[in-house]
Design an enzyme around this catalytic site. Structure first.
Site, PDB file in Angstrom:
ATOM      1  CG  PHE A 133      -1.858  -1.082   1.533  1.00  0.00           C
ATOM      2  CD1 PHE A 133      -3.061  -0.977   0.930  1.00  0.00           C
ATOM      3  CD2 PHE A 133      -1.388  -2.199   2.131  1.00  0.00           C
ATOM      4  CE1 PHE A 133      -3.908  -2.108   1.227  1.00  0.00           C
ATOM      5  CE2 PHE A 133      -2.283  -3.189   2.562  1.00  0.00           C
ATOM      6  CZ  PHE A 133      -3.494  -3.224   1.987  1.00  0.00           C
ATOM      7  CG  ASP A 134       0.937   5.854  -1.604  1.00  0.00           C
ATOM      8  OD1 ASP A 134       2.276   6.010  -0.980  1.00  0.00           O
ATOM      9  OD2 ASP A 134       0.226   6.782  -2.165  1.00  0.00           O
ATOM     10  N   GLY A 135       0.818   5.372   1.164  1.00  0.00           N
ATOM     11  CA  GLY A 135       0.338   5.710   2.542  1.00  0.00           C
ATOM     12  C   GLY A 135      -0.729   6.802   2.133  1.00  0.00           C
ATOM     13  CE  LYS A 143       5.623   5.717  -3.372  1.00  0.00           C
ATOM     14  NZ  LYS A 143       4.045   5.814  -3.034  1.00  0.00           N
ATOM     15  CG  PHE A 193      -3.987  -1.172  -3.473  1.00  0.00           C
ATOM     16  CD1 PHE A 193      -4.965  -1.157  -4.318  1.00  0.00           C
ATOM     17  CD2 PHE A 193      -3.713  -2.123  -2.687  1.00  0.00           C
ATOM     18  CE1 PHE A 193      -5.844  -2.538  -4.404  1.00  0.00           C
ATOM     19  CE2 PHE A 193      -4.443  -3.247  -2.615  1.00  0.00           C
ATOM     20  CZ  PHE A 193      -5.326  -3.480  -3.620  1.00  0.00           C
TER      21      PHE A 193
END
Length: 348
Positions: free
Chosen positions: A210-212, A314, A327
Site C-alpha cells: 500500500f501507498d500511504g 518505488k 495500491f
C-alpha cells in the site's frame, strides 16, 4: 510505457510497529518452508456472506479479454456474441488480477487446515455486465482450477449498486468511472491495468503493498505538500507527529487482512503467516514517517514492513518485494511500478 484502463502500454529504511528493522512475522523468503496448497478432490463450500472477506473482481481484470474488447468495438454486439459462441471452449489467459486471486485461494487452503469450520475466508465474486460470455467464463474458471462460485451478471448495468449487497471489502475493475463510483459509496476500490510485464510472485504467501497518503491515510497532508511545498509539509508533519491522520479509502482492506493474519497467531507470534503487508511511501523516516506509524498504531493495526523512500522511485523496491498487488493514488508511481513488473492499481 503508458497506462490506460485497457492496456498498460532509493532505498528506504524498514520500520516495524516497535521501531525495529524486522517484524515478528517471518518474511518466508524460503518458499520451500511452506506447504503448497494441495489440489482438493472437490471444490470447497464457499463461506457465507458477512463472515468472509469479499473481493469483487471484474472479468476483464481477472482474465485477459483485450482481443474480445477489440472485436466488440470493431464488429459490434452481433460479431462479439458470434465470436464468444465459436470460442466458448477456449479459455481466456490470465489477467492482472489472476495471481492475486490464486494467492487468496492459497491463504484459504491454509486457513481451512487450521480452522476447518471457519467461514472467515476470502470469497471472490466475479463481476461481468455481459451474459453472452458466461459459459466461456465458467469454462475458463474450470480450466484454471479457480474456486469461484459466485457471479454477478448485470446485463449491461453498473455492478457498483450490487457491491454492498455482496458485502464487498475490495472491488477491482478496469473501469475508472466504476471505481470512482464505488469509492464514493465508501467501498475500497482500485483500477487495474493490463500490462506487458508481470513478475513471478509467491504461490504460497499473499503479499499486498500500500501507498500511504491517499490510500491508507487521507490525502490531507498530501494537499499541503501540493499547495505549499515540501518545507510546509515537513513542518506540518513535525507539528502533528503524534496526531493520527484520518483514514483513507483502503484502510478498511488492511484491517480485513489483519483480521485474517491474527488467525495465524501462535503464542503471540505469527509463524509462517501466509499474508504479508507492506507500506511503501514517498514520505521520509523523520516526523513524516513517524506520523504514519503512529497513525497505524492508533488504529490498532500493524504493517509487516514499512519503507520510507523520501521521494525516490518505488518501482525498484517493489520489484524486490514482488507483491501480488500494489495500491497507489498517483499514476506516476503506478506506471513506475508496472514498468518493473509489479501489478499496480490506481486509487483515484
Amino acid at each position: 510505457m503508458s497506462l490506460n484502463s485497457q492496456t498498460l502500454t532509493g532505498s528506504g529504511q524498514d520500520w516495524t510497529r516497535n521501531g525495529s528493522s524486522s517484524s515478528s512475522r517471518a518474511p518466508m523468503e524460503n518458499e520451500s518452508m511452506i506447504l503448497k496448497p494441495s489440489t482438493p478432490t472437490r471444490k470447497p463450500i464457499p463461506p457465507k456472506q458477512g463472515n468472509a472477506i469479499t473481493i469483487a473482481v471484474s472479468s476483464q481484470v481477472l482474465f485477459n479479454m483485450e482481443k474480445e474488447q477489440q472485436i466488440y468495438e470493431q464488429q459490434g454486439m452481433e460479431g462479439y456474441i458470434k465470436y464468444q459462441q465459436e470460442h466458448e471452449t477456449e479459455p481466456f489467459s490470465p489477467g492482472p488480477a489472476f495471481s492475486f486471486v490464486k494467492a487468496l485461494e492459497a491463504v484459504n487452503t491454509q486457513l481451512r487446515k487450521l480452522y476447518p469450520d471457519s467461514e472467515e475466508l476470502f470469497d471472490v465474486v466475479l463481476m461481468t455486465n455481459n451474459h453472452e460470455v458466461e459459459l466461456r467464463l465458467k469454462n475458463t474458471i474450470n480450466h484454471h482450477k479457480l474456486f469461484i462460485e459466485r457471479f454477478c451478471m448485470t446485463g449491461g448495468n453498473s455492478p457498483v449498486g450490487f457491491l454492498k449487497a455482496y458485502h464487498t471489502n475490495l472491488y477491482l475493475s478496469s473501469d475508472q468511472g466504476k471505481v470512482r463510483e464505488a469509492l464514493g459509496e465508501g467501498i475500497a476500490a482500485a483500477t487495474m491495468f493490463t500490462q506487458e510485464k508481470m513478475n513471478k510472485v509467491s504461490e504460497t504467501q499473499l503479499r499486498v503493498a500500500f501507498d500511504g497518503d491517499g490510500v491508507l491515510f487521507s490525502d490531507e497532508s498530501e494537499r499541503i505538500f501540493k499547495a505549499h511545498g515540501l518545507d510546509a509539509f515537513q513542518e506540518h508533519e513535525k507539528l502533528h507527529e503524534k496526531d493520527p491522520m484520518n483514514h483513507g479509502p483502503l484502510k478498511c482492506f488492511l484491517e480485513a487482512l489483519g483480521k485474517l493474519q491474527n488467525k495465524f497467531d501462535v503464542n503471540g507470534q505469527r509463524e509462517d503467516c501466509p499474508i504479508r503487508t507492506y507500506l511503501v511511501t514517498a514520505r521520509d523516516d523523520s516526523s513524516a514517517g513517524k506520523r504514519a506509524m503512529n497513525t497505524l498504531s492508533s488504529w490498532g493495526l500493524e504493517i509487516d514492513e514499512a519503507h520510507f523512500l523520501d521521494g525516490k522511485p518505488k518501482g525498484p523496491l517493489l520489484e524486490k518485494i514482488r507483491p501480488h498487488i500494489f495500491f497507489d493514488d498517483q499514476m506516476r508511481h503506478v506506471e513506475g511500478a508496472a514498468e518493473k513488473g509489479t501489478v499496480a492499481c490506481h486509487v483515484p
